[in-house]
Design a protein around this motif. Structure first.
Motif, PDB file in Angstrom:
ATOM      1  N   ASP A  51       0.829  -1.211   0.000  1.00 39.83           N
ATOM      2  CA  ASP A  51       0.000   0.000   0.000  1.00 39.83           C
ATOM      3  C   ASP A  51       0.863   1.261   0.000  1.00 39.83           C
ATOM      4  O   ASP A  51       1.865   1.345   0.704  1.00 39.83           O
ATOM      5  CB  ASP A  51      -0.910   0.013   1.228  1.00 39.83           C
ATOM      6  N   GLY A  52       0.446   2.236  -0.787  1.00 46.06           N
ATOM      7  CA  GLY A  52       1.123   3.529  -0.787  1.00 46.06           C
ATOM      8  C   GLY A  52       2.454   3.557  -1.491  1.00 46.06           C
ATOM      9  O   GLY A  52       3.223   4.515  -1.333  1.00 46.06           O
ATOM     10  N   PHE A  53       2.756   2.545  -2.309  1.00 45.53           N
ATOM     11  CA  PHE A  53       4.090   2.465  -2.910  1.00 45.53           C
ATOM     12  C   PHE A  53       4.395   3.638  -3.833  1.00 45.53           C
ATOM     13  O   PHE A  53       5.553   4.005  -4.034  1.00 45.53           O
ATOM     14  CB  PHE A  53       4.260   1.132  -3.652  1.00 45.53           C
ATOM     15  N   ARG A  54       3.353   4.273  -4.412  1.00 45.20           N
ATOM     16  CA  ARG A  54       3.612   5.382  -5.335  1.00 45.20           C
ATOM     17  C   ARG A  54       4.169   6.626  -4.633  1.00 45.20           C
ATOM     18  O   ARG A  54       4.669   7.535  -5.285  1.00 45.20           O
ATOM     19  CB  ARG A  54       2.338   5.737  -6.097  1.00 45.20           C
ATOM     20  N   SER A  55       4.074   6.659  -3.305  1.00 42.83           N
ATOM     21  CA  SER A  55       4.661   7.777  -2.552  1.00 42.83           C
ATOM     22  C   SER A  55       6.112   7.488  -2.171  1.00 42.83           C
ATOM     23  O   SER A  55       6.778   8.336  -1.567  1.00 42.83           O
ATOM     24  CB  SER A  55       3.836   8.054  -1.283  1.00 42.83           C
ATOM     25  N   TRP A  56       6.611   6.287  -2.517  1.00 38.68           N
ATOM     26  CA  TRP A  56       7.999   5.941  -2.231  1.00 38.68           C
ATOM     27  C   TRP A  56       8.914   6.586  -3.266  1.00 38.68           C
ATOM     28  O   TRP A  56       8.463   7.289  -4.181  1.00 38.68           O
ATOM     29  CB  TRP A  56       8.189   4.417  -2.260  1.00 38.68           C
ATOM     30  N   THR A  57      10.203   6.325  -3.144  1.00 40.42           N
ATOM     31  CA  THR A  57      11.179   6.858  -4.097  1.00 40.42           C
ATOM     32  C   THR A  57      11.030   6.171  -5.453  1.00 40.42           C
ATOM     33  O   THR A  57      10.982   4.944  -5.535  1.00 40.42           O
ATOM     34  CB  THR A  57      12.610   6.641  -3.588  1.00 40.42           C
ATOM     35  N   HIS A  58      10.913   6.997  -6.507  1.00 42.75           N
ATOM     36  CA  HIS A  58      10.861   6.461  -7.866  1.00 42.75           C
ATOM     37  C   HIS A  58      12.286   6.159  -8.294  1.00 42.75           C
ATOM     38  O   HIS A  58      13.125   7.058  -8.416  1.00 42.75           O
ATOM     39  CB  HIS A  58      10.207   7.466  -8.807  1.00 42.75           C
ATOM     40  N   VAL A  59      12.587   4.895  -8.523  1.00 41.29           N
ATOM     41  CA  VAL A  59      13.946   4.468  -8.851  1.00 41.29           C
ATOM     42  C   VAL A  59      14.259   4.735 -10.316  1.00 41.29           C
ATOM     43  O   VAL A  59      15.269   5.361 -10.661  1.00 41.29           O
ATOM     44  CB  VAL A  59      14.136   2.969  -8.530  1.00 41.29           C
ATOM     45  N   LYS A  60      13.380   4.271 -11.191  1.00 36.52           N
ATOM     46  CA  LYS A  60      13.587   4.466 -12.628  1.00 36.52           C
ATOM     47  C   LYS A  60      12.335   3.990 -13.363  1.00 36.52           C
ATOM     48  O   LYS A  60      11.428   3.394 -12.764  1.00 36.52           O
ATOM     49  CB  LYS A  60      14.790   3.678 -13.126  1.00 36.52           C
ATOM     50  N   ALA A  73      19.230 -14.451  -8.685  1.00 31.98           N
ATOM     51  CA  ALA A  73      20.525 -14.835  -8.124  1.00 31.98           C
ATOM     52  C   ALA A  73      21.670 -14.459  -9.066  1.00 31.98           C
ATOM     53  O   ALA A  73      22.829 -14.387  -8.647  1.00 31.98           O
ATOM     54  CB  ALA A  73      20.551 -16.334  -7.846  1.00 31.98           C
ATOM     55  N   LYS A  74      21.346 -14.183 -10.331  1.00 31.16           N
ATOM     56  CA  LYS A  74      22.361 -13.801 -11.312  1.00 31.16           C
ATOM     57  C   LYS A  74      22.718 -12.322 -11.225  1.00 31.16           C
ATOM     58  O   LYS A  74      23.692 -11.882 -11.864  1.00 31.16           O
ATOM     59  CB  LYS A  74      21.860 -14.131 -12.730  1.00 31.16           C
ATOM     60  N   ALA A  75      21.938 -11.543 -10.481  1.00 31.71           N
ATOM     61  CA  ALA A  75      22.216 -10.106 -10.357  1.00 31.71           C
ATOM     62  C   ALA A  75      23.532  -9.875  -9.617  1.00 31.71           C
ATOM     63  O   ALA A  75      23.915 -10.650  -8.739  1.00 31.71           O
ATOM     64  CB  ALA A  75      21.070  -9.418  -9.612  1.00 31.71           C
ATOM     65  N   GLN A  76      24.222  -8.807  -9.964  1.00 30.93           N
ATOM     66  CA  GLN A  76      25.519  -8.527  -9.378  1.00 30.93           C
ATOM     67  C   GLN A  76      25.413  -7.960  -7.963  1.00 30.93           C
ATOM     68  O   GLN A  76      26.351  -8.075  -7.173  1.00 30.93           O
ATOM     69  CB  GLN A  76      26.297  -7.542 -10.262  1.00 30.93           C
ATOM     70  N   THR A  77      24.270  -7.350  -7.632  1.00 36.27           N
ATOM     71  CA  THR A  77      24.123  -6.705  -6.329  1.00 36.27           C
ATOM     72  C   THR A  77      22.943  -7.294  -5.559  1.00 36.27           C
ATOM     73  O   THR A  77      21.790  -6.937  -5.812  1.00 36.27           O
ATOM     74  CB  THR A  77      23.915  -5.185  -6.485  1.00 36.27           C
ATOM     75  N   ASP A  78      23.216  -8.213  -4.649  1.00 37.09           N
ATOM     76  CA  ASP A  78      22.219  -8.724  -3.706  1.00 37.09           C
ATOM     77  C   ASP A  78      20.879  -9.070  -4.363  1.00 37.09           C
ATOM     78  O   ASP A  78      19.816  -8.667  -3.896  1.00 37.09           O
ATOM     79  CB  ASP A  78      22.003  -7.711  -2.582  1.00 37.09           C
ATOM     80  N   HIS A  79      20.930  -9.806  -5.459  1.00 33.54           N
ATOM     81  CA  HIS A  79      19.730 -10.295  -6.149  1.00 33.54           C
ATOM     82  C   HIS A  79      18.888  -9.193  -6.798  1.00 33.54           C
ATOM     83  O   HIS A  79      17.759  -9.444  -7.219  1.00 33.54           O
ATOM     84  CB  HIS A  79      18.831 -11.101  -5.189  1.00 33.54           C
ATOM     85  N   VAL A  80      19.420  -7.978  -6.893  1.00 31.42           N
ATOM     86  CA  VAL A  80      18.658  -6.852  -7.464  1.00 31.42           C
ATOM     87  C   VAL A  80      19.320  -6.404  -8.756  1.00 31.42           C
ATOM     88  O   VAL A  80      20.501  -6.036  -8.768  1.00 31.42           O
ATOM     89  CB  VAL A  80      18.591  -5.677  -6.468  1.00 31.42           C
ATOM     90  N   PHE A  81      18.566  -6.410  -9.850  1.00 28.99           N
ATOM     91  CA  PHE A  81      19.088  -5.986 -11.151  1.00 28.99           C
ATOM     92  C   PHE A  81      19.060  -4.476 -11.328  1.00 28.99           C
ATOM     93  O   PHE A  81      19.949  -3.896 -11.938  1.00 28.99           O
ATOM     94  CB  PHE A  81      18.261  -6.630 -12.277  1.00 28.99           C
ATOM     95  N   SER A  82      18.008  -3.822 -10.844  1.00 27.56           N
ATOM     96  CA  SER A  82      17.836  -2.390 -11.099  1.00 27.56           C
ATOM     97  C   SER A  82      18.868  -1.556 -10.350  1.00 27.56           C
ATOM     98  O   SER A  82      19.435  -1.974  -9.343  1.00 27.56           O
ATOM     99  CB  SER A  82      16.423  -1.954 -10.688  1.00 27.56           C
ATOM    100  N   ARG A  83      19.117  -0.359 -10.877  1.00 30.13           N
ATOM    101  CA  ARG A  83      20.019   0.598 -10.275  1.00 30.13           C
ATOM    102  C   ARG A  83      19.283   1.920 -10.078  1.00 30.13           C
ATOM    103  O   ARG A  83      18.506   2.330 -10.946  1.00 30.13           O
ATOM    104  CB  ARG A  83      21.250   0.831 -11.166  1.00 30.13           C
ATOM    105  N   ILE A  84      19.537   2.570  -8.976  1.00 31.86           N
ATOM    106  CA  ILE A  84      18.875   3.833  -8.716  1.00 31.86           C
ATOM    107  C   ILE A  84      19.617   4.956  -9.434  1.00 31.86           C
ATOM    108  O   ILE A  84      20.846   4.902  -9.605  1.00 31.86           O
ATOM    109  CB  ILE A  84      18.808   4.119  -7.193  1.00 31.86           C
ATOM    110  N   ARG A  85      18.869   5.962  -9.885  1.00 28.85           N
ATOM    111  CA  ARG A  85      19.488   7.089 -10.585  1.00 28.85           C
ATOM    112  C   ARG A  85      20.228   7.968  -9.586  1.00 28.85           C
ATOM    113  O   ARG A  85      19.760   8.193  -8.472  1.00 28.85           O
ATOM    114  CB  ARG A  85      18.420   7.917 -11.298  1.00 28.85           C
TER     115      ARG A  85
END
Length: 323
Positions: free
Chosen positions: A191-200, A310-322
């Motif tokens: 709930d309320g995720f749209r008020s969180w930080t927009h990553v990309k 598990a193939k992601a380079q950073t703790d199972h997370v592919f996305s990068r924050i701007r």
């Protein structure tokens, strides 16, 4: 004087013999009342330790007693099908250290039954990796603890109250069930995720192999803990990342030439919880249909997500924050 010493020594010898007899009787009784657990088949030394452990934890059959003694719930029900489950972990941080004591396990492990009551099934011994300096693993009950780098611990499960088909010291117990009352597969809607930080944001176009299922605009959001994880490269427990997918539509009239957002296609969610999702690298995965707040991923689907991430380079997370 010598006579007195002999007589006192004799008394102590008799008392010692009586004590051993009582302990032996207690162990025989415990074995009779613990079918499938005792005898363990691993030798008399292990049996003695299990009997001692059972006697020491007999007062924690209720979680109220455990909590009063300093054990606090740190996970929901942890499972790894088809191997079985561990259950709910109640941990006493005051016991964490480098010295293990059979009578004082760091974790009590419970199963929640259909009537809502918690049942004590076993224990877990823990040693923080950061505090262990020996090149050899810590040991207890003649067993070497297992290393879980993702959790930062050495650990050993002991199914002292619920027999495990996989063995006394197995990680998983096929007889233990998580059920549907907030167990390992249940993840709350963000709930309320749209008020969180927009990553990309990104667009999956017709030329991509996943277009049929994932085509459209994808907006990525992160809560505060996840933002900290993006910055440091290590995501703390409680981190949540949301991928909101929406279909695209062509603008008309004065909006001709613009690509506009259409209706939501789905939400994909990642939640970091090192204990709850220990079997999938510390991350849980869920998929929500456009107008649904109940997740739909099966255990095998979540495992597929985990294998990919598990193939992601950073703790199972592919996305990068701007930046």
């Amino acid at each position: 004087m010598t006579d007195l010493v002999l007589r006192v020594g004799g008394v102590w010898m008799v008392m010692g013999a009586l004590t051993l007899a009582v302990v032996a009787q207690a162990r025989q009784t415990d074995m009779a009342q613990a079918p499938g657990v005792l005898p363990s088949g691993l030798g008399s030394a292990v049996d003695r330790d299990v009997a001692t452990l059972r006697a020491a934890t007999a007062g924690f059959t209720s979680i109220e007693a455990a909590e009063a003694a300093g054990y606090k719930r740190v996970t929901d029900c942890v499972e790894h099908q088809p191997d079985g489950a561990m259950g709910y972990h109640f941990q006493n941080n005051a016991l964490l250290g480098t010295t293990l004591d059979v009578e004082h396990p760091e974790v009590l492990v419970y199963e929640r039954k259909q009537d809502g009551a918690f049942k004590l099934n076993g224990v877990e011994y823990l040693v923080p990796i950061a505090r262990w300096t020996s090149t050899e693993p810590p040991q207890i009950m003649g067993q070497a603890l297992k290393r879980a780098d993702g959790l930062g611990i050495w650990y050993l499960h002991v199914w002292s109250w619920e027999p495990s088909p996989s063995g006394l010291f197995a990680d998983w117990n096929a007889r233990v069930k998580c059920g549907t009352d907030g167990g390992a597969s249940a993840m709350p809607y963000p709930d309320g995720f749209r008020s969180w930080t927009h990553v990309k944001s990104l667009i999956v176009g017709p030329g991509h192999e996943s277009f049929a299922k994932r085509g459209g605009i994808h907006h990525y959001y992160a809560n505060d803990k996840a933002v900290a994880g993006y910055r440091t490269g290590t995501f703390p427990d409680g981190s949540i990342i949301v991928d909101e997918a929406v279909v695209t539509k062509d603008g008309e009239g004065r909006a001709q030439g613009l690509v506009l957002e259409g209706q939501r296609r789905f939400l994909d969610v990642m939640l970091k919880d090192s204990h709850r999702y220990a079997s999938t690298g510390g991350w849980g995965y869920e998929h929500f249909e456009p107008d649904d707040t109940t997740g739909r991923l099966s255990g095998s689907d979540q495992a597929t997500c985990s294998t990919c991430h598990a193939k992601a380079q950073t703790d199972h997370v592919f996305s990068r924050i701007r930046s």
